[in-house]
Design a protein around this motif. Structure first.
Motif, PDB file in Angstrom:
ATOM      1  N   CYS A  90      13.130   4.753  11.074  1.00  0.00           N
ATOM      2  CA  CYS A  90      12.043   3.940  11.607  1.00  0.00           C
ATOM      3  C   CYS A  90      12.475   2.484  11.758  1.00  0.00           C
ATOM      4  O   CYS A  90      13.101   1.921  10.872  1.00  0.00           O
ATOM      5  CB  CYS A  90      10.822   4.038  10.696  1.00  0.00           C
ATOM      6  SG  CYS A  90       9.367   3.226  11.380  1.00  0.00           S
ATOM      7  N   ASP A  93       6.581  -0.295  13.623  1.00  0.00           N
ATOM      8  CA  ASP A  93       5.311   0.422  13.719  1.00  0.00           C
ATOM      9  C   ASP A  93       4.295  -0.519  14.355  1.00  0.00           C
ATOM     10  O   ASP A  93       4.164  -1.665  13.942  1.00  0.00           O
ATOM     11  CB  ASP A  93       4.848   0.843  12.328  1.00  0.00           C
ATOM     12  CG  ASP A  93       3.773   1.914  12.356  1.00  0.00           C
ATOM     13  OD1 ASP A  93       3.396   2.357  13.454  1.00  0.00           O
ATOM     14  OD2 ASP A  93       3.306   2.304  11.279  1.00  0.00           O
ATOM     15  N   ARG A 107       5.393   4.312  16.798  1.00  0.00           N
ATOM     16  CA  ARG A 107       6.516   3.973  15.936  1.00  0.00           C
ATOM     17  C   ARG A 107       7.803   4.091  16.728  1.00  0.00           C
ATOM     18  O   ARG A 107       7.969   5.012  17.521  1.00  0.00           O
ATOM     19  CB  ARG A 107       6.609   4.929  14.748  1.00  0.00           C
ATOM     20  CG  ARG A 107       5.682   4.591  13.646  1.00  0.00           C
ATOM     21  CD  ARG A 107       6.011   5.395  12.406  1.00  0.00           C
ATOM     22  NE  ARG A 107       5.094   4.995  11.356  1.00  0.00           N
ATOM     23  CZ  ARG A 107       4.770   5.745  10.335  1.00  0.00           C
ATOM     24  NH1 ARG A 107       5.285   6.942  10.208  1.00  0.00           N
ATOM     25  NH2 ARG A 107       3.935   5.303   9.424  1.00  0.00           N
TER      26      ARG A 107
END
Length: 152
Positions: A90, A93, A107
């Motif tokens: 990741c 977000d 995301r």
């Protein structure tokens, strides 16, 4: 699959991805028959060869997939994004709003390959999910739409 006339590109907006494709999928609502060809089912978080194969077959730069989320355990909210060949890491977000109403999130991920896996380049992904006003929709946390792009 992906039969578009020359010069036409499938490029939905963030609200269209979440409020049309994903919300209708989660609710089991019908969609235009032709639209079913542009967002297809794929085990993005399972076998990376599945989505890489679609890129090889279509020669597209960006593809959209419905993906079923896999929880790390039954009670937790954490999602498993590691595969045998690598991990989706990741990066960012972001909450999505339409007319000041929070309807979903996006995301950003990058694919980090494990040693020995030839992923044929660098890959990025945007994962679109329902939340905000749709956070209580049945099955809202089971499916997402993943937009995967190859970075040169």
């Amino acid at each position: 699959m992906y039969d578009l006339p020359p010069g036409v590109v499938f490029g939905p907006t963030d609200p269209e991805i979440v409020l049309y494709y994903l919300l209708n999928r989660v609710n089991g609502e019908p969609m235009f028959e032709d639209s079913m060809n542009y967002v297809t089912e794929c085990d993005v978080y399972g076998d990376p060869n599945a989505w890489i194969k679609v890129f090889q077959e279509t020669h597209m730069e960006r593809l959209y997939f419905y993906a079923k989320l896999k929880k790390k355990n039954q009670k937790g909210k954490r999602i498993e994004r590691s595969t045998q060949c690598g991990t989706w890491r990741c990066q960012k977000d972001e909450q999505l709003f339409l007319n000041e109403t929070h309807y979903g999130s996006k995301r950003s991920f990058t694919f980090v390959a494990k040693n020995g896996f030839n992923g044929m380049g660098r890959w990025t992904m945007h994962e679109f999910r329902l939340d905000g006003v749709y956070g209580n929709t049945a099955n809202h946390d089971n499916y997402v739409i993943c937009c995967i792009s190859k970075k040169e």
